[in-house]
Design a protein around this motif. Sequence first.
Motif, PDB file in Angstrom:
ATOM      1  N   ILE A 119      38.890  69.562  82.620  1.00 42.87           N
ATOM      2  CA  ILE A 119      39.057  69.667  81.163  1.00 42.87           C
ATOM      3  C   ILE A 119      37.692  69.590  80.500  1.00 42.87           C
ATOM      4  O   ILE A 119      37.336  70.389  79.631  1.00 42.87           O
ATOM      5  CB  ILE A 119      39.978  68.542  80.618  1.00 42.87           C
ATOM      6  CG1 ILE A 119      41.396  68.662  81.218  1.00 42.87           C
ATOM      7  CG2 ILE A 119      40.045  68.587  79.091  1.00 42.87           C
ATOM      8  CD1 ILE A 119      42.336  67.531  80.841  1.00 42.87           C
ATOM      9  N   LYS A 120      36.897  68.622  80.974  1.00 43.90           N
ATOM     10  CA  LYS A 120      35.570  68.434  80.414  1.00 43.90           C
ATOM     11  C   LYS A 120      34.722  69.698  80.625  1.00 43.90           C
ATOM     12  O   LYS A 120      34.048  70.173  79.703  1.00 43.90           O
ATOM     13  CB  LYS A 120      34.915  67.234  81.086  1.00 43.90           C
ATOM     14  CG  LYS A 120      33.628  66.825  80.437  1.00 43.90           C
ATOM     15  CD  LYS A 120      33.333  65.358  80.701  1.00 43.90           C
ATOM     16  CE  LYS A 120      32.138  64.934  79.876  1.00 43.90           C
ATOM     17  NZ  LYS A 120      31.127  64.237  80.620  1.00 43.90           N
ATOM     18  N   SER A 163      32.027  74.301  78.468  1.00 37.05           N
ATOM     19  CA  SER A 163      31.654  75.717  78.563  1.00 37.05           C
ATOM     20  C   SER A 163      32.164  76.515  77.353  1.00 37.05           C
ATOM     21  O   SER A 163      32.089  77.737  77.339  1.00 37.05           O
ATOM     22  CB  SER A 163      32.179  76.322  79.861  1.00 37.05           C
ATOM     23  OG  SER A 163      33.576  76.428  79.780  1.00 37.05           O
ATOM     24  N   GLY A 164      32.717  75.793  76.387  1.00 39.62           N
ATOM     25  CA  GLY A 164      33.032  76.469  75.130  1.00 39.62           C
ATOM     26  C   GLY A 164      34.488  76.849  74.940  1.00 39.62           C
ATOM     27  O   GLY A 164      34.850  77.412  73.916  1.00 39.62           O
ATOM     28  N   TYR A 171      35.164  66.727  71.081  1.00 37.89           N
ATOM     29  CA  TYR A 171      35.368  68.120  70.660  1.00 37.89           C
ATOM     30  C   TYR A 171      36.415  68.237  69.564  1.00 37.89           C
ATOM     31  O   TYR A 171      36.720  69.327  69.094  1.00 37.89           O
ATOM     32  CB  TYR A 171      35.780  68.974  71.873  1.00 37.89           C
ATOM     33  CG  TYR A 171      34.760  68.900  72.985  1.00 37.89           C
ATOM     34  CD1 TYR A 171      33.684  69.791  73.006  1.00 37.89           C
ATOM     35  CD2 TYR A 171      34.838  67.917  73.959  1.00 37.89           C
ATOM     36  CE1 TYR A 171      32.727  69.706  74.003  1.00 37.89           C
ATOM     37  CE2 TYR A 171      33.892  67.814  74.954  1.00 37.89           C
ATOM     38  CZ  TYR A 171      32.829  68.711  74.972  1.00 37.89           C
ATOM     39  OH  TYR A 171      31.877  68.619  75.949  1.00 37.89           O
ATOM     40  N   GLY A 172      37.025  67.093  69.202  1.00 42.35           N
ATOM     41  CA  GLY A 172      38.021  67.097  68.126  1.00 42.35           C
ATOM     42  C   GLY A 172      39.262  67.897  68.462  1.00 42.35           C
ATOM     43  O   GLY A 172      39.932  68.409  67.557  1.00 42.35           O
ATOM     44  N   ILE A 173      39.583  68.015  69.748  1.00 38.20           N
ATOM     45  CA  ILE A 173      40.784  68.782  70.123  1.00 38.20           C
ATOM     46  C   ILE A 173      42.009  67.860  70.058  1.00 38.20           C
ATOM     47  O   ILE A 173      41.980  66.777  70.640  1.00 38.20           O
ATOM     48  CB  ILE A 173      40.667  69.324  71.575  1.00 38.20           C
ATOM     49  CG1 ILE A 173      39.316  70.005  71.778  1.00 38.20           C
ATOM     50  CG2 ILE A 173      41.868  70.175  71.944  1.00 38.20           C
ATOM     51  CD1 ILE A 173      39.280  71.463  71.572  1.00 38.20           C
TER      52      ILE A 173
END
Lengths: 472, 281
Positions: free
Chosen positions: B171-172, B177-178, B203-205
Amino acid sequence: MKTCKTQMPVRDPEERARDFGEVALGYTEELAVAEAQRCLNCKNRPCVEGCPVNVSIPEFISKMVKRDFEGAYNIISENSSLPAVCGRVCPQETQCESKCTLGIKFEPVAIGRLERFAADFHNAASPAEPEYPQFNGHKVAVVGSGPSGLSCAGELAKLGYGVTVFEALHIAGGVLVYGIPEFRLPKEIVARETKRLEAHGVTIKTNTVIGKTFTVDELFEEGYEAVFIGSGAGLPNFMGIPGENLKGVYSANEFLTRVNLMKAYEKDAQTPVMRAKNVAVVGGGNVAMDAARTALRLGAESVRIVYRRSMEELPARKEEVEHAREEGVIFDLLRNPVEICGYLNPADPRDPANGFVRALKLIKCELGEPDEKGRRRPVEIAGSEYETEADCVIMAIGTSPNPLIKNTTSGLEVNRRGGIVVEEKTGKTSREGVFAGGDAVTGAATVILAMGAGKTAAKAIDGYIRSKVQKR
Amino acid sequence: MFEIVNKVRLNPGVTMMDIYAPPVARKAQAGQFIILRAEADGERIPLTVAGCDPQRGTVKIIFQIAGGTTLRLDNKNAGDCLPDFVGPLGCPTETDGIKKACVAGGGVGCAIALPVARKLASCGAQVDSVTGFRNKDAVILEREFSACSKKLFVMTDDGSYGKKGLVTAPIKEELESGTRYDRIFAIGPLVMMKAVVETARPYGIPVTVSMNPIMIDGTGMCGGCRLTVGGKTRFACVDGPDFDGYEVDFDEAAARLSAYRDFELAEREKCCNLFKKEIYR
Ligand SMILES: Cc1cc2nc3c(=O)[nH]c(=O)nc-3n(C[C@H](O)[C@H](O)[C@H](O)COP(=O)(O)OP(=O)(O)OC[C@H]3O[C@@H](n4cnc5c(N)ncnc54)[C@H](O)[C@@H]3O)c2cc1C
Ligand SMILES: Cc1cc2nc3c(=O)[nH]c(=O)nc-3n(C[C@H](O)[C@H](O)[C@H](O)COP(=O)(O)OP(=O)(O)OC[C@H]3O[C@@H](n4cnc5c(N)ncnc54)[C@H](O)[C@@H]3O)c2cc1C
Ligand code: FES
């Protein structure tokens, strides 16, 4: 004439507080007749006014004087579908017995005990049941198998309706099986009632949650012409004080469900319940008394009721408060919890005792001005906080309606609190063909009111279906 | 009574069953669960609906053999019946508007994650899946996940299968990688879900987690399943089991799960002796 009620034999407090056997043993025939003879048979029948379902009290009592116990039972059953239950759990002191003429000078007639005797006599004799009419071709669905649902189903079956009761849990009976403990209401009595209904053709479908397994709309699609909702009082409330989610804090519903429905008190039970040493129960109603006395029976060394008003305002049935005291329950009155304190071993984060309840922090109260209901409001005394040792805290501070059925049934109006809105005389809701009653409408109330609401709705459902048939 | 129509061992510690319960099969959606009792007088335990076949009227459950009740359940065979089976309970997983998602399952949590991945894929979303297991023997549902995922990462703690590492590693990498997921769904042990939240945080996901507190009725009546979410008390059986991962108090939830440890150990031992079985860890 005797000025006091004939005593009902009860088991010795020391002995009974250690098991789940029934506490009150009921009258013998002789005691029942002796008590029945105290009734003055007054013309104006004030007691009947005091009964929420208007049982013909003096009439059934005069049958008992003549030792016609079956006759007495028949009179009671004209108005009540659950006499063996109501005789045990009704708050008679605020209902029928509060109006008794004898009670002005002396103790009132022990109407509840007499009702219980008549019902137990009938059940022991198990006479042939009356025949019910043939299926009239109309199906009705009942949601919930508490007293309101069971009595609604029973009345409709008597009229020939094909009734199916849908119950979320795995056993029928509602609070009568999961809430009120065995020592006050043997589950056998409830099971007999549900079996009797089934013998009369009522189908009871357990493991069915209306709003999830089926919606009310789907019940209509399945051919049910009317639906009665008797889904009960709903979700337990918590106080919102720190520590309420520690291990060892229960809602009374959870604690009682584990013990009564899941039989956690039995030796080989597969469902656990905490066996605590020092238990504090917050609240003063029947639910609190039941939780406290259950905790004692599970082996607690000390059990205290924490209630923010005084003895006088305690809303539980007087007999239960008496029994609780005899059994050794401590009453911490005029106290309010402010925090539940947990155990934390600073040296060892893996200590298995971490995260369990250690104590309850209370604040003392005094009674202030009466509120809108006339009950004097408790006022906290600043700076009077103290801790009392507890490894288990049980919250018995009421419930809020479950939104499940409302959220899945269009056109069903609820009030600000979330209770289903009905026309009082009929139990009719805002949605055509849907009726409701019991705690789902009134909020937590009593068995007799729920039962009465179920009967009222049954009559209205009968009228509704008849008028629909006529219009066809 | 609810008949077991099919039983398959997925690995030494995980069993799959199809149970005949037509009303539940007709209704159940991804994220919902059932409550069953394996025998009369048994405990009520919640298990997620891992799939259903409305035509045949069956509901699929996949469970880890963890203690008394799951041992008793595993001791039943096709043709046997369960006394009680009620559902579907809880709210379905919200997947509306999601175009690109990551679904992460840990251990038996993969059984719960699979219907979510399938639902997302069937709504046209692009799904990357990450499944994590202790070792090669514990790996389940690989074929099923690859059928509905664009990318599938299988991870094992010891590297005996797939890649070595935790589910958070791929996941990281993806996030670094965007790759921008609309949402991550994390389903598994509490520590794993908490770790996924921490991985996504920079990443604020948004992260949806599926909570598994101890339950009894599953209808909102007892309050035993309560959790603290966003500072408020919520009942997992009616308000969840899905919650916003950023808001859940995981430490409290973990503590509450251990409330009956001694009782559970005793029950487990009793059943292990009774059925001459060991718990596979
Ligand atoms: C511990 C305790 C002690 C009490 N003591 C007394 C007492 O001494 N005297 C007295 O008069 N009253 C007492 N009461 C109050 C009394 O029990 C209730 O007022 C009464 O049971 C209400 O009846 P009901 O039919 O409305 O609901 P309930 O008895 O609550 O039954 C509702 C039923 O509906 C089911 N249900 C809920 N939602 C759904 C759904 N969506 N689909 C299908 N089924 C559903 C529930 O599982 C439940 O079985 C006590 C209550 C408690 C909790
Ligand atoms: C909504 C939900 C969905 C779930 N879905 C699945 C699933 O699909 N597959 C699966 O393998 N497991 C699932 N679980 C967990 C499963 O319910 C437990 O593993 C099971 O109850 C263990 O029971 P046991 O008697 O075998 O073991 P026990 O020895 O009693 O318990 C093992 C562990 O399970 C937890 N547990 C115990 N009793 C309960 C209970 N009544 N409710 C919830 N957790 C409990 C405790 O943390 C305990 O430490 C789910 C739990 C929830 C709340
Ligand atoms: S399990 Fe009882 S309220 Fe959720």
